[in-house]
Design an enzyme around this catalytic site. Sequence first.
Site, short mmCIF file in Angstrom:
data_model
loop_
_atom_site.label_atom_id
_atom_site.label_comp_id
_atom_site.label_asym_id
_atom_site.label_seq_id
_atom_site.Cartn_x
_atom_site.Cartn_y
_atom_site.Cartn_z
CB VAL A 1 -0.14 -6.10 4.18
CG1 VAL A 1 -1.55 -5.48 4.67
CG2 VAL A 1 -0.16 -6.24 2.58
CE LYS B 1 -3.61 0.80 -1.42
NZ LYS B 1 -4.34 0.01 -0.43
CE1 TYR C 1 -4.22 1.21 4.36
CE2 TYR C 1 -3.12 0.06 5.85
CZ TYR C 1 -3.08 0.28 4.71
OH TYR C 1 -2.27 0.05 3.84
CE1 TYR D 1 -4.43 -1.25 -4.78
CE2 TYR D 1 -4.66 -3.73 -4.96
CZ TYR D 1 -4.63 -2.63 -4.09
OH TYR D 1 -4.62 -2.59 -2.90
CB SER E 1 -0.94 0.02 1.28
OG SER E 1 -1.90 -0.61 0.99
N1 GLN Z 1 -1.89 -5.48 -2.01
C1 GLN Z 1 -2.45 -5.33 -0.78
C2 GLN Z 1 -3.98 -5.38 -0.98
O1 GLN Z 1 -4.36 -4.85 -1.93
C3 GLN Z 1 -2.13 -3.87 -0.48
C4 GLN Z 1 -2.86 -3.69 0.85
C5 GLN Z 1 -1.84 -3.04 2.16
O2 GLN Z 1 -0.49 -2.96 2.03
N2 GLN Z 1 -2.61 -2.67 3.11
O3 GLN Z 1 -4.42 -6.01 -0.22
#
Ligand code: GLN
Length: 309
Positions: free
Chosen positions: A263, A70, A245, A193, A67
């Site tokens: 993650v 992003k 988050y 993505y 993430s």
């Molecule tokens: N690739 C992960 C997902 O879409 C990214 C989520 C994350 O890092 N929180 O679930």
Amino acid sequence: MQDCALDKGLLDEIMDVARVMSADGKPADYIPELALTPPELFALSCAPAGGETVETGDTERFFTMQSISKTLALAFAVEHFGAANVFRHVGMEPSADSFNSLMRIEMTSSKPSNPFMNAGAIAACSLIHTAYRESSAERLFGFFTEITGRDDGFDEKVCASEKRSADRNRALAYFMKSVGLLHGDVESILDFYFKLCSIRCTSGGLAQLGAMFASGGVSPVSGRRLIKRETAHIVVGLMSTCGLYNGSGEFAVRVGLPGKSGVSGGILAVVPGRMGIGVFSPALDAKGNSLAGMKALELLSDRLNLRGF
Ligand code: GLN
């Protein structure tokens, strides 16, 4: 409080205290390839404005951005399509839901809360993909390479593993399409993505990315302006309210800096005007944020007096 000097001794000390926290969590396993990461890994890098990067731990170890990418997608979309256009498709408010939640979108059929939730990032990816189609991933990889001065590619294994186990993101994206919140071919947007999430980096690369945002958009490597100051402000502003988050409030209290987690166990933090920080430790809490990573940032913030609020 007396400020300490930023040196390797300080980072070693912080690493020793922080990495113990890993025992309370485990690497993400909903992407099976990530579950194979040794939980004891730890790396911490600081890239101060105009200075040499100071770092410690497993700084040669590659991990995927997940993430954290992003921030790249948001900066790229705002730069190329304008903030007004981007925020027609995604909101700028924090959410108390988990990063991959479907609930609010299903209940309200309104645009995703912010670009750091999966739904919001997928919406940003759809904007980019509509304009740049199959070249979208290359463009984003190139953007990261310009920031860090190195090209470490993307991790095809992690990407394939996420693609195979992405039922939830698929559900999210198809639902968004069904209510008119997403346009274009869902599978191609998701492929883009997943590639973004699989960009390979090191803690040092994250620190350079943070330094770029900290300087208001100038590459710490080449000195070239890569994004407008206003674009950097948008990304950093949203990092401070939505970057971890439903753990963003706790992060603000404990660390007091804009941050963005992934993650794989990475966290990017920005000290506006001063430095970028990258930390990596794969054991996560229940919200998907690195336990030792958060602890290290908390200690660093205290010791160097970095808190912005
Ligand atoms: N690739 C992960 C997902 O879409 C990214 C989520 C994350 O890092 N929180 O679930």
